[in-house]
Motif scaffolding. Structure first.
Motif, PDB file in Angstrom:
ATOM      1  N   ALA A 112       0.846  -1.192   0.000  1.00 16.47           N
ATOM      2  CA  ALA A 112       0.000   0.000   0.000  1.00 16.47           C
ATOM      3  C   ALA A 112       0.884   1.246   0.000  1.00 16.47           C
ATOM      4  CB  ALA A 112      -0.918  -0.007   1.216  1.00 16.47           C
ATOM      5  N   ALA A 113       1.926   1.219   0.826  1.00 19.42           N
ATOM      6  CA  ALA A 113       2.830   2.367   0.910  1.00 19.42           C
ATOM      7  C   ALA A 113       3.452   2.667  -0.449  1.00 19.42           C
ATOM      8  CB  ALA A 113       3.930   2.091   1.945  1.00 19.42           C
ATOM      9  N   MET A 114       3.922   1.628  -1.117  1.00 21.41           N
ATOM     10  CA  MET A 114       4.620   1.856  -2.379  1.00 21.41           C
ATOM     11  C   MET A 114       3.665   2.239  -3.497  1.00 21.41           C
ATOM     12  SD  MET A 114       7.467  -1.099  -1.748  1.00 21.41           S
ATOM     13  CE  MET A 114       8.579  -0.809  -3.083  1.00 21.41           C
ATOM     14  N   ALA A 115       2.505   1.595  -3.525  1.00 22.33           N
ATOM     15  CA  ALA A 115       1.522   1.947  -4.555  1.00 22.33           C
ATOM     16  C   ALA A 115       1.042   3.390  -4.375  1.00 22.33           C
ATOM     17  CB  ALA A 115       0.343   0.977  -4.505  1.00 22.33           C
ATOM     18  N   ALA A 116       0.973   3.848  -3.116  1.00 25.14           N
ATOM     19  CA  ALA A 116       0.522   5.224  -2.870  1.00 25.14           C
ATOM     20  C   ALA A 116       1.464   6.225  -3.534  1.00 25.14           C
ATOM     21  CB  ALA A 116       0.446   5.494  -1.373  1.00 25.14           C
ATOM     22  N   ILE A 117       2.752   5.920  -3.511  1.00 20.32           N
ATOM     23  CA  ILE A 117       3.712   6.822  -4.156  1.00 20.32           C
ATOM     24  C   ILE A 117       3.527   6.770  -5.666  1.00 20.32           C
ATOM     25  CG2 ILE A 117       6.178   7.276  -4.520  1.00 20.32           C
ATOM     26  CD1 ILE A 117       5.069   7.926  -1.653  1.00 20.32           C
ATOM     27  N   ASP A 118       3.397   5.572  -6.210  1.00 19.52           N
ATOM     28  CA  ASP A 118       3.211   5.438  -7.665  1.00 19.52           C
ATOM     29  C   ASP A 118       1.959   6.167  -8.129  1.00 19.52           C
ATOM     30  OD1 ASP A 118       5.328   3.723  -7.425  1.00 19.52           O
ATOM     31  OD2 ASP A 118       4.203   1.891  -7.899  1.00 19.52           O
ATOM     32  N   ILE A 193      14.415  -5.835 -11.546  1.00 18.63           N
ATOM     33  CA  ILE A 193      14.156  -5.983 -10.108  1.00 18.63           C
ATOM     34  C   ILE A 193      15.483  -6.143  -9.372  1.00 18.63           C
ATOM     35  CG2 ILE A 193      12.860  -7.248  -8.357  1.00 18.63           C
ATOM     36  CD1 ILE A 193      11.186  -8.410 -10.748  1.00 18.63           C
ATOM     37  N   ALA A 194      15.729  -5.265  -8.407  1.00 15.76           N
ATOM     38  CA  ALA A 194      17.053  -5.204  -7.763  1.00 15.76           C
ATOM     39  C   ALA A 194      17.180  -6.111  -6.541  1.00 15.76           C
ATOM     40  CB  ALA A 194      17.376  -3.764  -7.372  1.00 15.76           C
ATOM     41  N   THR A 195      16.162  -6.930  -6.260  1.00 10.64           N
ATOM     42  CA  THR A 195      16.263  -7.817  -5.091  1.00 10.64           C
ATOM     43  C   THR A 195      16.002  -9.267  -5.500  1.00 10.64           C
ATOM     44  OG1 THR A 195      13.932  -7.461  -4.598  1.00 10.64           O
ATOM     45  CG2 THR A 195      15.501  -6.070  -3.420  1.00 10.64           C
ATOM     46  N   LYS A 196      16.543 -10.162  -4.695  1.00 16.06           N
ATOM     47  CA  LYS A 196      16.323 -11.601  -4.905  1.00 16.06           C
ATOM     48  C   LYS A 196      16.008 -12.255  -3.572  1.00 16.06           C
ATOM     49  CE  LYS A 196      18.482 -13.373  -8.993  1.00 16.06           C
ATOM     50  NZ  LYS A 196      18.336 -12.071  -9.648  1.00 16.06           N
ATOM     51  N   VAL A 197      15.037 -13.147  -3.589  1.00 15.81           N
ATOM     52  CA  VAL A 197      14.764 -13.898  -2.365  1.00 15.81           C
ATOM     53  C   VAL A 197      15.651 -15.130  -2.366  1.00 15.81           C
ATOM     54  CG1 VAL A 197      13.037 -15.181  -1.064  1.00 15.81           C
ATOM     55  CG2 VAL A 197      12.416 -13.051  -2.199  1.00 15.81           C
TER      56      VAL A 197
ATOM     57  N   ARG B 133      10.437   3.902  -2.322  1.00 19.35           N
ATOM     58  CA  ARG B 133       9.784   4.059  -3.617  1.00 19.35           C
ATOM     59  C   ARG B 133      10.141   5.403  -4.247  1.00 19.35           C
ATOM     60  NH1 ARG B 133       8.443   0.040  -6.697  1.00 19.35           N
ATOM     61  NH2 ARG B 133       6.597   0.401  -7.996  1.00 19.35           N
ATOM     62  N   ILE B 134      10.163   6.436  -3.422  1.00 18.37           N
ATOM     63  CA  ILE B 134      10.476   7.775  -3.939  1.00 18.37           C
ATOM     64  C   ILE B 134      11.916   7.816  -4.430  1.00 18.37           C
ATOM     65  CG2 ILE B 134      10.729  10.214  -3.304  1.00 18.37           C
ATOM     66  CD1 ILE B 134       8.431   9.525  -1.162  1.00 18.37           C
ATOM     67  N   LEU B 135      12.812   7.200  -3.660  1.00 20.32           N
ATOM     68  CA  LEU B 135      14.224   7.198  -4.035  1.00 20.32           C
ATOM     69  C   LEU B 135      14.506   6.233  -5.184  1.00 20.32           C
ATOM     70  CD1 LEU B 135      15.649   7.230  -0.395  1.00 20.32           C
ATOM     71  CD2 LEU B 135      16.048   9.033  -2.108  1.00 20.32           C
ATOM     72  N   GLY B 136      13.597   5.276  -5.400  1.00 21.57           N
ATOM     73  CA  GLY B 136      13.838   4.245  -6.397  1.00 21.57           C
ATOM     74  C   GLY B 136      14.842   3.212  -5.912  1.00 21.57           C
ATOM     75  N   TRP B 137      14.958   3.075  -4.593  1.00 22.46           N
ATOM     76  CA  TRP B 137      15.890   2.114  -3.999  1.00 22.46           C
ATOM     77  C   TRP B 137      15.121   0.870  -3.543  1.00 22.46           C
ATOM     78  CZ3 TRP B 137      19.291   5.368  -0.069  1.00 22.46           C
ATOM     79  CH2 TRP B 137      19.965   6.383  -0.775  1.00 22.46           C
ATOM     80  N   PRO B 138      15.843  -0.267  -3.409  1.00 20.23           N
ATOM     81  CA  PRO B 138      15.165  -1.440  -2.858  1.00 20.23           C
ATOM     82  C   PRO B 138      14.625  -1.143  -1.461  1.00 20.23           C
ATOM     83  CG  PRO B 138      17.335  -2.037  -3.702  1.00 20.23           C
ATOM     84  CD  PRO B 138      17.233  -0.540  -3.773  1.00 20.23           C
ATOM     85  N   ALA B 175      20.188   1.239  -0.410  1.00 21.33           N
ATOM     86  CA  ALA B 175      18.899   0.638  -0.091  1.00 21.33           C
ATOM     87  C   ALA B 175      18.297   1.316   1.135  1.00 21.33           C
ATOM     88  CB  ALA B 175      19.069  -0.857   0.183  1.00 21.33           C
ATOM     89  N   VAL B 176      16.988   1.160   1.246  1.00 20.12           N
ATOM     90  CA  VAL B 176      16.273   1.585   2.451  1.00 20.12           C
ATOM     91  C   VAL B 176      16.020   0.336   3.289  1.00 20.12           C
ATOM     92  CG1 VAL B 176      14.045   2.395   3.324  1.00 20.12           C
ATOM     93  CG2 VAL B 176      15.159   3.598   1.423  1.00 20.12           C
ATOM     94  N   ILE B 177      16.316   0.404   4.580  1.00 24.05           N
ATOM     95  CA  ILE B 177      15.953  -0.708   5.449  1.00 24.05           C
ATOM     96  C   ILE B 177      15.144  -0.179   6.633  1.00 24.05           C
ATOM     97  CG2 ILE B 177      17.993  -2.050   4.772  1.00 24.05           C
ATOM     98  CD1 ILE B 177      19.292  -1.466   7.394  1.00 24.05           C
ATOM     99  N   SER B 178      14.235  -1.011   7.131  1.00 24.21           N
ATOM    100  CA  SER B 178      13.600  -0.682   8.412  1.00 24.21           C
ATOM    101  C   SER B 178      13.879  -1.845   9.353  1.00 24.21           C
ATOM    102  CB  SER B 178      12.103  -0.412   8.256  1.00 24.21           C
ATOM    103  OG  SER B 178      11.389  -1.610   8.048  1.00 24.21           O
ATOM    104  N   ILE B 179      13.956  -1.526  10.644  1.00 24.64           N
ATOM    105  CA  ILE B 179      14.515  -2.474  11.617  1.00 24.64           C
ATOM    106  C   ILE B 179      13.445  -2.902  12.618  1.00 24.64           C
ATOM    107  CG2 ILE B 179      16.324  -2.775  13.376  1.00 24.64           C
ATOM    108  CD1 ILE B 179      17.443  -2.333  10.583  1.00 24.64           C
TER     109      ILE B 179
END
Ligand SMILES: Cc1cc2nc3c(=O)[nH]c(=O)nc-3n(C[C@H](O)[C@H](O)[C@H](O)COP(=O)(O)OP(=O)(O)OC[C@H]3O[C@@H](n4cnc5c(N)ncnc54)[C@H](O)[C@@H]3O)c2cc1C
Ligand SMILES: Nc1ncnc2c1ncn2[C@@H]1O[C@H](COP(=O)(O)O)[C@@H](O)[C@H]1O
Lengths: 354, 259
Positions: A112-118, A193-197, B133-138, B175-179
């Motif tokens: 939700a957070a990310m879609a809100a920015i988009d 996509i810059a991440t991998k699980v 998302r704003i920064l375009g970072w993971p 990257a952005v991380i939250s802890i």
């Protein structure tokens, strides 16, 4: 009614699942969306994203979705926020829904957070009540750990709401219902996509706390059984205390087993090393809302209450008749939990025929 | 490594929060650093201890928010910046995230932007993912541990705490991380740290000085409500023996219809 039904508009629901297994909370959200959609002449589209997840479509229809937008792709096999959010945003741009509802899960909240920015809109997280009036969604949500409630509105479209788990009740399933599946493609290629699980490490424990209907919870009091003798190889006092408390949590586990309950804990129990953090209930742990919460050896600090104050029926077992937890308790027992809990387990076994 | 960590000033978790004439009041309870942000500061500091570099703590708020920054300095952060502007009033989460992102860009060459899980006043838990998302970072949210970080290759591997356990994810820096709490107990400020922090001059920037402006809020909260007082009928269960108490209690619980 007829005129209101002509208003049209869609509510999107993100159906959260883990490796193809939908969270029960997803159906609560579909049900809540269906109710609001029905009252306002809107329709519900469920978003099912993943790989090999087509079987989620059927229950989505049965719980109230009129349409399922299905993305089935290797790049969506593991949940990752970037490709999931990108696709949700793209679908929203294409069909201009009035709102997107998510369950308040770890995934729902960040999507939700990310879609809100988009979509240049806002999120109302952790909602417990929804109104729709004059084309606008107003939602009620707890703030300050539930000490206050806020009515919140979103001026942009779509309004993104995450719905608190167990706040809307489980909808009825209508096995006769079905609908259309529309297949959609991912918005991103794997190389975008810059991440991998890499892997998963599951937690032990039977029932997940968040959506448990019954929780048996233990606090620092669980270590207080001087008559329990630790094995001779444990000589350190702190380790003896932990060992005693762990026997206590085993005892709680047996009661939980009989009740089909999840096991919770206070922060004091977690910080002392009695039980992993995943079990912590409270302000800095999980916020839960079970039908029954049995607090054993928990004093009832304000930060603990923050995590369980909306439980329907609270039962407190504590040696100290002045413990604040009793103020919230429908039923209280002043006594030693090491005597009461085994007896309670036995009593429930007899009554529930287990 | 250049790290930014975001800390918010909030009323203490034990505060009795109530409405006074429709406005939130927490009586004489102190304002403190958001508890989740202490874990974020801990993570930021442990990263620079392993890989070198410096941590800048950033807060959005009024002058009083300098106290949260001082706590971060006392824990060991090298720098602190307050972002203070009348235009921040009424800002929503997306707005906060935009200002945080602008601060990250202003600092330049940040490798990791660290956030807390959630602010315990607004309880929103959105800022980290929005800023990413704003920064375009993971967005590597809800990090329970950092398994590996390679500053040269610019890669990071974390364990995320999710409902089902842990998800192990690899991403690229920045990257952005939250802890989250599993990261480990935050250190206490040292005596030296407290002394240093008490003398620190914390610079305050306006939005214009950050090169940004107040984003329009999409979310507003027109009404605050005191939750209806719950009426609980307390009933103490007694009996001659543990078995009798347990039998009475089990019957009562079953009669409530919650099983
Ligand atoms: C920022 C912050 C965040 C926090 N977040 C949380 C949170 O998320 N969750 C949380 O729980 N706490 C949280 N706390 C901690 C909270 O303030 C309390 O310290 C904690 O909840 C106490 O746990 P407890 O009730 O198990 O321990 P205690 O307060 O020590 O209570 C133990 C109880 O056990 C009873 N007892 C002892 N022996 C027996 C026996 N044999 N039989 C029956 N009863 C017995 C005692 O009478 C006592 O009431 C937080 C604190 C802060 C400052
Ligand atoms: N006013 C603020 N100043 C600095 N950091 C903030 C502020 N608001 C939120 N944050 C950061 O964002 C995290 C999540 O907050 P929230 O999304 O508001 O629950 C917090 O734990 C902080 O790290």
């Amino acid at each position: 009614m007829a005129t209101r039904h002509s208003m049209g508009g869609k509510i999107f629901v993100y159906v959260d699942h883990f490796k193809g297994k939908p969270l029960p909370a997803s159906w609560e959200v579909v049900g809540a969306a269906r109710k609001i959609a029905g009252e306002n002449g809107m329709s519900v589209s469920a978003l099912v994203l993943g790989q090999g997840v087509e079987r989620i479509a059927q229950p989505a229809f049965q719980y109230g979705a009129g349409e399922v937008l299905l993305a089935d792709d290797a790049s969506l096999a593991d949940y990752r926020p970037e490709p999931y959010a990108a696709l949700i945003s793209k679908l929203a741009k294409d069909s201009q829904p009035e709102a997107i509802f998510f369950p308040t899960s770890t995934r729902g909240r960040e999507l939700a957070a990310m879609a809100a920015i988009d979509l240049d809109t806002g999120v109302i997280p952790d909602v417990i009540e929804i109104e729709h009036e004059g084309g606008k969604f107003t939602a009620t949500r707890p703030i300050y750990a539930g000490k206050l409630l806020a009515k919140v509105t979103c001026s942009a479209k779509p309004a993104l709401l995450t719905l608190r788990v167990r706040a809307f009740g489980k909808p009825d399933k209508d096995i006769g219902r079905s609908g259309d599946i529309t297949k959609v493609s991912p918005a991103l290629n794997e190389d975008q996509i810059a991440t991998k699980v890499v892997d998963y490490a599951p937690t032990e424990g039977r029932v997940s706390l968040g959506d448990a209907a019954v929780i048996v919870s233990g606090g620092r009091g669980l270590s207080n059984n001087p008559s329990l003798q630790p094995p001779a190889d444990i000589t350190d006092e702190k380790q003896k205390e932990i060992w005693r408390a762990q026997q206590g949590f085993k005892m709680l586990g047996e009661l939980a087993e009989v009740l089909g309950a999840a096991v919770g804990a206070s922060r004091a129990a977690v910080d002392a090393g009695y039980i992993p953090y995943a079990h912590q209930v409270g302000q800095t742990g999980k916020v839960v809302s079970p039908d029954l919460y049995i607090a054993c050896g928990i004093s009832g600090a304000i930060q603990h209450l923050a995590g369980m104050r909306t439980a329907k029926v609270v039962v407190a077992i504590n040696k100290d008749s002045d413990a604040p937890i009793f103020k919230l308790a429908r039923f209280g027992v002043v006594g030693d939990l090491y005597e009461v809990i085994p007896a309670l387990t036995k009593a429930f076994k007899e009554r529930l025929h287990k | 490594m250049k790290i930014a960590v975001f800390v918010k000033q909030v009323p203490d978790s034990a505060a009795k929060v109530a409405l006074e004439n429709g406005v939130v009041s927490w009586g004489d309870a102190p304002l403190v650093i958001n508890p989740w942000d202490e874990y974020a500061v801990e993570a930021a500091l442990s990263l620079t201890e392993q890989h070198g570099g410096e941590v800048t703590a950033i807060s959005l708020g009024d002058e009083s928010a300098k106290e949260a920054l001082k706590h971060a300095l006392a824990m060991g952060c090298g720098h602190a910046i307050l972002i203070s502007d009348p235009a921040l009033k009424g800002i929503d989460s997306a707005g906060v995230a935009r200002v945080c992102a602008a601060a990250v860009q202003k600092l330049a060459d940040i490798d990791v932007a660290v956030f807390g899980k959630q602010a315990i006043d607004s309880d929103t838990g959105l800022t980290a993912a929005m800023a990413a998302r704003i920064l375009g970072w993971p967005a590597l949210t809800l990090v329970a541990s950092i398994a590996q970080l390679d500053p040269a290759a610019k890669t990071i591997r974390v364990q995320r705490g999710i409902e089902e356990g842990r998800q192990i994810v690899e991403g690229k820096l920045p990257a952005v991380i939250s802890i989250v709490k599993d990261f480990g107990e935050p250190r206490y400020p040292s005596f030296m740290g407290i002394r240093k922090a008490s003398k620190a001059e914390i610079p305050s920037l306006t939005l214009a000085e950050l090169g940004t402006q107040a984003p329009e809020a999409k979310i507003t909260w027109p009404e605050l409500i005191s939750p209806p007082k719950r009426k609980v009928t307390n009933e103490m269960i007694t009996g001659a023996s543990a078995d009798e108490i347990a039998a009475n209690l089990a019957d009562k619980i079953i009669a409530e219809g919650v099983l």
